[in-house]
Design a protein around this motif. Structure first.
Motif, PDB file in Angstrom:
ATOM      1  N   LEU A  70     100.947  63.105  38.658  1.00  0.00           N
ATOM      2  CA  LEU A  70     100.338  64.428  38.535  1.00  0.00           C
ATOM      3  C   LEU A  70     101.118  65.411  39.393  1.00  0.00           C
ATOM      4  O   LEU A  70     101.324  65.184  40.578  1.00  0.00           O
ATOM      5  N   VAL A  71     101.568  66.502  38.766  1.00  0.00           N
ATOM      6  CA  VAL A  71     102.214  67.606  39.475  1.00  0.00           C
ATOM      7  C   VAL A  71     101.317  68.810  39.283  1.00  0.00           C
ATOM      8  O   VAL A  71     100.885  69.095  38.170  1.00  0.00           O
ATOM      9  N   LEU A  72     101.043  69.531  40.382  1.00  0.00           N
ATOM     10  CA  LEU A  72     100.122  70.652  40.316  1.00  0.00           C
ATOM     11  C   LEU A  72     100.646  71.809  41.170  1.00  0.00           C
ATOM     12  O   LEU A  72     101.109  71.608  42.278  1.00  0.00           O
ATOM     13  N   LYS A  73     100.579  73.005  40.612  1.00  0.00           N
ATOM     14  CA  LYS A  73     100.934  74.216  41.345  1.00  0.00           C
ATOM     15  C   LYS A  73      99.813  75.219  41.119  1.00  0.00           C
ATOM     16  O   LYS A  73      99.370  75.423  39.989  1.00  0.00           O
ATOM     17  N   ALA A  74      99.356  75.857  42.207  1.00  0.00           N
ATOM     18  CA  ALA A  74      98.219  76.774  42.098  1.00  0.00           C
ATOM     19  C   ALA A  74      98.561  78.144  42.662  1.00  0.00           C
ATOM     20  O   ALA A  74      99.312  78.270  43.625  1.00  0.00           O
ATOM     21  N   ASP A  75      97.995  79.169  42.032  1.00  0.00           N
ATOM     22  CA  ASP A  75      98.097  80.546  42.488  1.00  0.00           C
ATOM     23  C   ASP A  75      96.674  81.019  42.752  1.00  0.00           C
ATOM     24  O   ASP A  75      95.912  81.253  41.814  1.00  0.00           O
ATOM     25  N   LEU A  76      96.316  81.124  44.018  1.00  0.00           N
ATOM     26  CA  LEU A  76      94.968  81.531  44.404  1.00  0.00           C
ATOM     27  C   LEU A  76      95.006  82.998  44.805  1.00  0.00           C
ATOM     28  O   LEU A  76      95.645  83.365  45.796  1.00  0.00           O
ATOM     29  N   ARG A  77      94.358  83.821  44.006  1.00  0.00           N
ATOM     30  CA  ARG A  77      94.340  85.261  44.255  1.00  0.00           C
ATOM     31  C   ARG A  77      92.942  85.779  43.950  1.00  0.00           C
ATOM     32  O   ARG A  77      92.635  86.142  42.808  1.00  0.00           O
ATOM     33  N   PRO A  78      92.084  85.821  44.964  1.00  0.00           N
ATOM     34  CA  PRO A  78      90.692  86.227  44.755  1.00  0.00           C
ATOM     35  C   PRO A  78      90.577  87.596  44.092  1.00  0.00           C
ATOM     36  O   PRO A  78      91.340  88.518  44.383  1.00  0.00           O
ATOM     37  N   GLY A  79      89.620  87.694  43.180  1.00  0.00           N
ATOM     38  CA  GLY A  79      89.341  88.955  42.517  1.00  0.00           C
ATOM     39  C   GLY A  79      90.190  89.254  41.305  1.00  0.00           C
ATOM     40  O   GLY A  79      89.943  90.214  40.595  1.00  0.00           O
ATOM     41  N   VAL A  80      91.205  88.445  41.046  1.00  0.00           N
ATOM     42  CA  VAL A  80      92.084  88.682  39.901  1.00  0.00           C
ATOM     43  C   VAL A  80      91.595  87.860  38.724  1.00  0.00           C
ATOM     44  O   VAL A  80      91.297  86.679  38.851  1.00  0.00           O
ATOM     45  N   THR A  81      91.487  88.510  37.579  1.00  0.00           N
ATOM     46  CA  THR A  81      91.125  87.810  36.346  1.00  0.00           C
ATOM     47  C   THR A  81      92.187  88.104  35.294  1.00  0.00           C
ATOM     48  O   THR A  81      92.958  89.054  35.419  1.00  0.00           O
ATOM     49  N   ASN A  82      92.231  87.274  34.285  1.00  0.00           N
ATOM     50  CA  ASN A  82      93.169  87.417  33.171  1.00  0.00           C
ATOM     51  C   ASN A  82      94.628  87.333  33.621  1.00  0.00           C
ATOM     52  O   ASN A  82      95.510  87.888  32.987  1.00  0.00           O
ATOM     53  N   ALA A  83      94.881  86.638  34.722  1.00  0.00           N
ATOM     54  CA  ALA A  83      96.246  86.506  35.238  1.00  0.00           C
ATOM     55  C   ALA A  83      97.131  85.705  34.293  1.00  0.00           C
ATOM     56  O   ALA A  83      98.348  85.893  34.283  1.00  0.00           O
ATOM     57  N   LEU A  84      96.549  84.843  33.509  1.00  0.00           N
ATOM     58  CA  LEU A  84      97.328  84.026  32.573  1.00  0.00           C
ATOM     59  C   LEU A  84      98.157  84.898  31.641  1.00  0.00           C
ATOM     60  O   LEU A  84      99.293  84.565  31.322  1.00  0.00           O
ATOM     61  N   THR A  85      97.619  86.022  31.237  1.00  0.00           N
ATOM     62  CA  THR A  85      98.375  86.911  30.346  1.00  0.00           C
ATOM     63  C   THR A  85      98.995  88.092  31.073  1.00  0.00           C
ATOM     64  O   THR A  85     100.094  88.508  30.741  1.00  0.00           O
TER      65      THR A  85
END
Length: 100
Positions: A70-85
């Motif tokens: 398992l390889v995992l990378k995370a971007d934690l940015r509180p309050g941000v939504t729809n970051a995928l697009t």
């Protein structure tokens, strides 16, 4: 948060598509925004729901393989939504405005 992860079945030979498809099925069934490419699946949501999906997807692969990577990378940015697009749209805007 965004989490990009890759679950790799080990000990099953070169053809891993079937096991990987089981992980992607779990992600898609979760209802969370997601995108799968050749190397990673990225999902967006809050910490608990995203990590629960990663765990379930990993367990789905583990049911078909004696060992799992398992390889995992995370971007934690509180309050941000729809970051995928929006992250992709930002890069595309910059590319479109560049002059060679």
């Amino acid at each position: 948060m965004l989490v990009a992860f890759s679950v790799t079945p080990l000990g099953v030979g070169e053809e891993v598509g079937e096991a990987v498809a089981e992980a992607v099925r779990v992600v898609r069934a979760s209802g969370l925004p997601n995108r799968t490419d050749a190397m990673f699946t990225t999902i967006e949501g809050d910490w608990d729901e995203v990590m629960a999906v990663v765990k379930e997807a990993t367990e789905a692969v583990a049911a078909l393989a004696p060992r799992v990577g398992l390889v995992l990378k995370a971007d934690l940015r509180p309050g941000v939504t729809n970051a995928l697009t929006t992250k992709i749209e930002s890069v595309e805007r910059h590319l479109a405005s560049d002059t060679p």
